[in-house]
Scaffold this motif. Structure first.
Motif, PDB file in Angstrom:
ATOM      1  N   UNK A 156      -0.382   7.855   6.382  1.00  0.00           N
ATOM      2  CA  UNK A 156      -0.788   6.463   6.234  1.00  0.00           C
ATOM      3  C   UNK A 156      -0.325   5.648   7.445  1.00  0.00           C
ATOM      4  N   UNK A 157       0.899   5.913   7.894  1.00  0.00           N
ATOM      5  CA  UNK A 157       1.415   5.200   9.071  1.00  0.00           C
ATOM      6  C   UNK A 157       0.646   5.584  10.334  1.00  0.00           C
ATOM      7  N   UNK A 158       0.219   6.843  10.416  1.00  0.00           N
ATOM      8  CA  UNK A 158      -0.627   7.265  11.546  1.00  0.00           C
ATOM      9  C   UNK A 158      -1.933   6.476  11.555  1.00  0.00           C
ATOM     10  N   UNK A 196      -8.162   2.285  -0.584  1.00  0.00           N
ATOM     11  CA  UNK A 196      -6.836   1.663  -0.695  1.00  0.00           C
ATOM     12  C   UNK A 196      -6.756   0.826  -1.964  1.00  0.00           C
ATOM     13  N   UNK A 197      -7.816   0.072  -2.226  1.00  0.00           N
ATOM     14  CA  UNK A 197      -7.851  -0.751  -3.445  1.00  0.00           C
ATOM     15  C   UNK A 197      -7.737   0.118  -4.694  1.00  0.00           C
ATOM     16  N   UNK A 198      -8.443   1.247  -4.715  1.00  0.00           N
ATOM     17  CA  UNK A 198      -8.398   2.124  -5.877  1.00  0.00           C
ATOM     18  C   UNK A 198      -7.009   2.727  -6.077  1.00  0.00           C
ATOM     19  N   UNK A 199      -6.322   3.040  -4.981  1.00  0.00           N
ATOM     20  CA  UNK A 199      -4.964   3.569  -5.095  1.00  0.00           C
ATOM     21  C   UNK A 199      -4.054   2.524  -5.729  1.00  0.00           C
ATOM     22  N   UNK A 200      -4.210   1.280  -5.310  1.00  0.00           N
ATOM     23  CA  UNK A 200      -3.408   0.198  -5.892  1.00  0.00           C
ATOM     24  C   UNK A 200      -3.720   0.014  -7.368  1.00  0.00           C
ATOM     25  N   UNK A 201      -4.994   0.103  -7.723  1.00  0.00           N
ATOM     26  CA  UNK A 201      -5.382  -0.038  -9.129  1.00  0.00           C
ATOM     27  C   UNK A 201      -4.782   1.091  -9.959  1.00  0.00           C
ATOM     28  N   UNK A 202      -4.886   2.317  -9.456  1.00  0.00           N
ATOM     29  CA  UNK A 202      -4.382   3.477 -10.189  1.00  0.00           C
ATOM     30  C   UNK A 202      -2.867   3.448 -10.316  1.00  0.00           C
ATOM     31  N   UNK A 203      -2.183   2.874  -9.323  1.00  0.00           N
ATOM     32  CA  UNK A 203      -0.706   2.792  -9.394  1.00  0.00           C
ATOM     33  C   UNK A 203      -0.247   1.867 -10.510  1.00  0.00           C
ATOM     34  N   UNK A 204      -1.177   1.024 -11.017  1.00  0.00           N
ATOM     35  CA  UNK A 204      -0.941   0.175 -12.190  1.00  0.00           C
ATOM     36  C   UNK A 204       0.100  -0.916 -11.951  1.00  0.00           C
ATOM     37  N   UNK A 205       0.213  -1.370 -10.696  1.00  0.00           N
ATOM     38  CA  UNK A 205       1.068  -2.519 -10.390  1.00  0.00           C
ATOM     39  C   UNK A 205       0.165  -3.745 -10.294  1.00  0.00           C
ATOM     40  N   UNK A 257       0.820  -1.203   0.000  1.00  0.00           N
ATOM     41  CA  UNK A 257       0.000   0.000   0.000  1.00  0.00           C
ATOM     42  C   UNK A 257       0.859   1.261   0.000  1.00  0.00           C
ATOM     43  N   UNK A 258       1.921   1.241   0.784  1.00  0.00           N
ATOM     44  CA  UNK A 258       2.838   2.396   0.811  1.00  0.00           C
ATOM     45  C   UNK A 258       3.495   2.586  -0.553  1.00  0.00           C
ATOM     46  N   UNK A 259       3.879   1.471  -1.165  1.00  0.00           N
ATOM     47  CA  UNK A 259       4.524   1.558  -2.475  1.00  0.00           C
ATOM     48  C   UNK A 259       3.578   2.142  -3.511  1.00  0.00           C
ATOM     49  N   UNK A 260       2.293   1.777  -3.419  1.00  0.00           N
ATOM     50  CA  UNK A 260       1.296   2.327  -4.348  1.00  0.00           C
ATOM     51  C   UNK A 260       1.166   3.834  -4.158  1.00  0.00           C
TER      52      UNK A 260
END
Length: 214
Positions: A202-204, A144-153, A107-110
């Protein structure tokens, strides 16, 4: 012994070719696969070998056979086998902790990838997410899922889906007001491409979940 090895190799090759066929023909989830006879002809293998491969894939929840209709591609992410296996594979708290840590890393990587891309962090969708947080109930996993999708990994996304199923809660719950406040600021950081502040927020949020205050 050689016969068993050859059978395993043929099974693996049939599954590999089936996967390629699904990819090449862009068969969507819910889409119909060619018949057993057609697959045997196209893959140039015996029908019994195709039948065995299909039966195994059905047991794994990757395909679904409907009597009188044919065989259809299933959504592997919704299959309960993953959750069943997790009760055996992850019996210890340390194993579950490792799942959560690995998932958080993805998630952080995305977030980093989106922040680093001028095209991605300037998308209008971030404003839509902020508005949704302000007006609606939002499941933790949705944004979170959408961020991962948008990051295209794509590989990262597939691994994340499995880790999420292994980990179960707390991602299946709705965000509290406190969480929404954190995520509103986090999304503002994404819009600005501010990776450092975004990751910090995100870590908070993760600390908030781990404390069990939400």
């Amino acid at each position: 012994m050689d016969s068993n090895n050859n059978s395993r190799k043929m099974f693996s090759e049939i599954v590999k070719q089936l996967r390629q066929l699904i990819h090449d023909e862009k068969i969507p989830v819910g889409g119909k696969l060619p018949s057993e006879r057609e697959l045997a002809e196209r893959l140039q293998v015996g029908r019994s070998s195709v039948r065995e491969a299909l039966r195994s894939l059905e047991l794994l929840g990757l395909i679904e056979t409907r009597r009188g209709e044919g065989t259809f591609l299933s959504d592997y992410r919704k299959h309960q086998l993953v959750e069943l296996l997790s009760t055996f594979i992850l019996p210890e708290s340390k194993s579950k902790e490792d799942v959560h840590t690995t998932r958080a890393s993805l998630e952080k990587d995305a977030i980093r990838q989106v922040c680093h891309s001028d095209k991605l962090h300037k998308l209008l969708i971030w404003d839509a997410f902020i508005e949704k947080l302000l007006k609606e109930e939002v499941l933790r996993e949705d944004i979170i899922r959408e961020i991962l999708i948008i990051s295209n990994n794509r590989l990262g996304l597939k691994i994340w889906f499995l880790l999420k199923q292994y980990g179960g809660e707390p991602y299946r719950s709705y965000m509290t007001l406190e969480e929404k406040g954190i995520w509103t600021l986090l999304l503002e950081c994404i819009k600005l491409g501010d990776e450092q502040k975004g990751i910090s927020l995100f870590e908070d949020w993760l600390l908030l979940l781990n404390r069990g205050d939400v």
